[in-house]
Motif scaffolding. Structure first.
Motif, mmCIF file in Angstrom:
data_model
loop_
_atom_site.group_PDB
_atom_site.id
_atom_site.type_symbol
_atom_site.label_atom_id
_atom_site.label_comp_id
_atom_site.label_asym_id
_atom_site.label_seq_id
_atom_site.Cartn_x
_atom_site.Cartn_y
_atom_site.Cartn_z
ATOM 1 N N VAL A 14 6.307 5.317 39.601
ATOM 2 C CA VAL A 14 5.760 4.290 38.703
ATOM 3 C C VAL A 14 6.225 2.908 39.132
ATOM 4 O O VAL A 14 5.446 1.950 39.168
ATOM 5 C CB VAL A 14 6.167 4.583 37.241
ATOM 6 N N ILE A 44 -0.509 3.936 30.540
ATOM 7 C CA ILE A 44 -0.914 4.176 29.163
ATOM 8 C C ILE A 44 -0.522 5.553 28.656
ATOM 9 O O ILE A 44 -0.576 5.819 27.478
ATOM 10 C CB ILE A 44 -2.422 3.933 28.954
ATOM 11 N N ARG A 45 -0.126 6.440 29.555
ATOM 12 C CA ARG A 45 0.313 7.750 29.081
ATOM 13 C C ARG A 45 1.276 8.342 30.092
ATOM 14 O O ARG A 45 1.062 8.215 31.294
ATOM 15 C CB ARG A 45 -0.891 8.680 28.915
ATOM 16 N N LEU A 46 2.327 8.947 29.580
ATOM 17 C CA LEU A 46 3.304 9.613 30.435
ATOM 18 C C LEU A 46 3.517 10.986 29.847
ATOM 19 O O LEU A 46 3.640 11.118 28.642
ATOM 20 C CB LEU A 46 4.655 8.924 30.319
ATOM 21 N N GLU A 47 3.549 11.994 30.687
ATOM 22 C CA GLU A 47 3.895 13.294 30.148
ATOM 23 C C GLU A 47 4.808 14.004 31.120
ATOM 24 O O GLU A 47 4.536 14.056 32.302
ATOM 25 C CB GLU A 47 2.643 14.144 29.901
ATOM 26 N N GLN A 65 -1.186 -0.910 34.018
ATOM 27 C CA GLN A 65 -0.685 -0.542 32.695
ATOM 28 C C GLN A 65 -0.514 0.963 32.644
ATOM 29 O O GLN A 65 -1.458 1.700 32.908
ATOM 30 C CB GLN A 65 -1.693 -0.946 31.634
ATOM 31 N N GLN A 81 -0.829 8.505 33.361
ATOM 32 C CA GLN A 81 -2.172 7.935 33.291
ATOM 33 C C GLN A 81 -2.031 6.428 33.318
ATOM 34 O O GLN A 81 -1.259 5.850 32.556
ATOM 35 C CB GLN A 81 -2.887 8.387 32.012
#
Lengths: 289, 465
Positions: free
Chosen positions: A98, A111-114, A109, A48
């Motif tokens: 990325v 803000i979330r990596l999964e 930015q 994200q």
């Protein structure tokens, strides 16, 4: 509220038929169209990101294409925010993607990596399945002890109905199913039962009038006696869920949508599916009592 | 108010005071999950290979090395724990750069010095279309590049064949795609006592190594034997650099210069100081949430909760009038009790947990709705207000219990099977159910009795509509 006197059971056959059609259609959708399982279940990579300026999805896709991740699913939730599900499973692929995005859009930015491995996803699927079966078994046992077996069966039928239709609606809309969806489904199950049990509880209380009223009138009276409660509780539960859906943020959106659908369907099913089935079953094979 | 009913008001007062003391001041008392405060949650799986078996001992040593690395990296309140036979969970709150954290804990960091027997050429960078004038030229360049690549591949195969004849040798590549045929290990990371980030005279970051006396001896001999030749520095099977030995190095100090940034050099020195992982690991799950997203989630959760709660408060007031005040007071107490419960159980609040609380707000008034509808029925049937209240509570009680116990069963299953955030949801849902039943049955009733006691009559409470 005035005492209502609606002949709910008049339409029970139509309602049961409608429910049957909806359940079959939902099952068909689930089997043929499938569900959009999130990475919690399938394994995979999600990123994200928020950009410094409003950014077109096309530009993002072009950058991903250049590192061989053109098949990624890009979903924007605001002008500057996107959730990217990277098509490849490896950590390396995600890092490359990325890095490429960072180079092209300097203000980005993350803000979330999964990242979830395929083994973990398979384990979760299995656990979710076992959890649902166990919850159903526990509920079935409890209602059988507190009420009677028939009541347990119709309430479990009602909650399966709700769960299947919620899944069907997720299949149609293509909304993503994440691990919090299991929580949503079990909450729907809890809510649906809560609702059904209030109606069944009144039926049990009125059971002594069975001989005098007959099953259909008994059910109608019981539903009418509890209908204002059913409506009020649905309203008070829906109000916060709608608030969650609208203001709860992106991460909770599919979760609150599931609850929204489940509560609406659950309110309907406690009246028509549970009571309707009970009426039909009783008329087929009445039991002494 | 009847004397025998006073205990209820007393009990409610005690519970509310206890809850207030537990909850306020609230700041810092609630454990926030990583999805709310930001951080990385990483699950590692130990990979068994012929050299390293998954044993109790190797997992224990793995935990120790990971703790050491994370401590040196400087993470506040990390959680490093075993899960099952061969998994390790690492929670790093407040991490800004999840990729760096992943590099730090996922790398084995096995350092070796080996002599270079032979090396291939490096793979040149692939051609880029914008650098060429026409498609044809670009295609010719691509063909040339592919040829160069296949030549190097062929050379690699030749090296692999030769490697089979030399004991202890291996073929490794570097990050430019060059392949090396390396001799046996001369010195390994086991013989290190320290590793520090330093800067060379060009200001580039390097990692300075200090060997133990045993290692110093080995390194001394290795450099003496290889003057004028290359020694490769190999980390996790990849050649980082392969400098030519200018002179024999005594004294047990050496340095690794690669093309790394200061942050990379500092990570590498941490890994070398903490030692190699005793067993290879694979990252099977990695969830990282930036602190800003976590804050956003809290804010939107609180906003949704406040709006949802206000709507429910308003609905109950408009619909039930005076009775609504009691229901709203009970709801407020229920919300207070949920927070008190979370704090005293030291539960972790996650984003789905916040959703659970918001949902509880809607479901908590269900008990009151049940009771009030019952009371209206009883009034309609001709009972006096006091008797209607009594009967309403009595008859609604079994329904409330039956309805909530089934939900509790579902929540218990969720708690048992769920992990992480789902578990957080189950906890808040369960606490919410218990708190709301308590409030429906005791708080509302105590308040209604207080109202009636104050007025002497409850006629206005239950309009016969």
């Amino acid at each position: 509220m005035r005492i209502s006197n609606i002949n709910f059971m008049q339409h029970r056959k139509t309602a049961l038929l409608l429910s049957l059609v909806c359940v079959v259609a939902s099952l068909g959708l689930i089997f043929f169209k499938g569900l959009n399982l999130g990475i919690d279940f399938t394994g995979g990579n999600v990123v994200q990101a928020e950009f410094a300026q409003p950014t077109a999805i096309e530009d993002i896709r072009q950058v991903l294409n250049s590192v061989g991740q053109g098949g990624s699913v890009i979903q924007s939730y605001s002008e500057r925010g996107v959730i990217i599900r990277i098509s490849a499973n490896e950590e390396e692929a995600r890092k490359q993607a990325v890095n490429a995005l960072r180079t092209k859009f300097p203000g980005i930015q993350i803000i979330r990596l999964e990242k979830v491995g395929p083994v973990v996803g398979a384990e979760l699927r299995q656990e979710a399945f076992i959890a649902l079966i166990l919850a159903l078994a526990g509920i079935l046992a409890y209602i059988t002890v507190r009420f009677q077996f028939r009541f347990a069966v119709v309430s479990v039928a009602a909650l399966l109905h709700d769960a299947v239709i919620t899944l069907g609606i997720f299949s149609i809309t293509g909304m993503e199913i994440s691990s919090s969806f299991i929580a949503a489904i079990l909450t729907i199950v809890g809510y649906s039962l809560n609702d059904t049990i209030v109606v069944l509880d009144r039926i049990r209380e009125n059971w002594k009038n069975l001989r005098r009223e007959g099953i259909v009138d008994l059910l109608n009276n019981s539903i009418n006696q509890t209908i204002s409660r059913t409506i009020n509780t649905s309203v008070t539960t829906l109000l916060p869920v709608v608030a969650l859906y609208v203001w709860g943020g992106e991460v909770l959106r599919s979760f609150s949508f599931a609850l929204l659908v489940g509560i609406l369907v659950g309110t309907y099913s406690s009246i028509y599916v549970a009571s309707g089935l009970l009426a039909e079953w009783w008329m087929k094979s009445p039991q002494k009592g | 108010m009847l004397r025998r009913d006073r205990w209820r008001l007393g009990l409610v007062a005690i519970v509310v005071v206890a809850a207030l003391v537990t909850v306020f001041p609230i700041s810092g008392k609630i454990n926030l999950g990583l999805d709310l405060k930001g951080g990385a949650h990483i699950v590692l799986q130990a990979k068994e290979s012929e050299d390293s078996k998954v044993t109790e001992d190797s997992i224990e040593r793995l935990l120790a090395v990971l703790r050491n690395r994370v401590d040196q990296y400087g993470v506040a309140e990390p959680v490093i724990q075993r899960e099952g036979r061969d998994r390790v969970i690492v929670d790093l709150p407040g991490i800004q750069d999840p990729d760096a954290a992943l590099e730090l804990i996922g790398k084995t960091a096995e350092l070796e010095f080996r002599s270079v027997i032979e090396a291939t050429a490096a793979v040149p960078p692939g051609p880029q279309r914008p650098n060429y004038d026409s498609d044809e030229e670009f295609q010719r360049a691509e063909t040339r590049w592919n040829e160069a690549r296949s030549q190097i591949e062929a050379a690699r195969e030749a090296l692999a064949k030769r490697s089979e004849e030399i004991t202890g040798s291996r073929v490794s590549r570097d990050d430019e795609g060059r392949y090396y045929l390396l001799g046996p290990v001369l010195v390994s990371g086991k013989d290190l006592v320290d590793a520090k980030t330093r800067y060379d005279n060009l200001g580039r970051p390097v990692v300075g190594l200090t060997f133990s006396s045993e290692g110093a001896k080995l390194f001394d001999r290795a450099t003496a034997d290889n003057v004028g030749r290359q020694i490769a520095i190999v980390l996790d099977g990849v050649v980082i650099s392969a400098p030519v030995v200018q002179e024999r190095i005594t004294g047990g100090n050496a340095q690794i210069s690669g093309r790394f940034s200061a942050a990379e050099a500092s990570r590498l020195s941490i890994m070398l100081r903490a030692g190699a992982l005793p067993i290879a690991v694979e990252v099977i799950e990695n969830r990282s949430v930036g602190p800003s997203l976590g804050e956003d989630s809290i804010n939107s959760g609180i906003r949704a909760g406040l709006i949802g709660a206000s709507l429910v408060f308003l609905f109950m007031l408009l619909y039930y009038r005076t009775l609504g005040i009691a229901a709203d007071a009970a709801l407020a107490v229920a919300i207070l009790l949920v927070f008190a419960g979370l704090i005293s159980l030291k539960a972790t609040l996650t984003l789905p947990g916040i959703a659970g609380i918001v949902l509880t707000i809607g479901m908590a008034v269900d008990g009151n709705v049940l009771i009030y509808e019952r009371m209206r029925e009883e009034t309609r049937a001709g009972k006096t207000p006091l008797a209607a209240i009594d009967a309403g509570f009595k008859k609604a009680l079994t329904t409330i219990l039956d309805a909530n116990i089934t939900t509790l069963i579902a929540a218990a299953v969720l708690f048992y099977f769920g992990s992480g955030p789902v578990r957080g949801f189950a906890v808040t849902l369960s606490i919410g159910i218990v708190a709301s039943v308590f409030c429906n049955v005791l708080v509302t009733r105590a308040l209604l009795q207080y109202f009636i006691g104050g007025r002497g009559a409850a006629g206005s409470l239950l309009p016969r509509s």
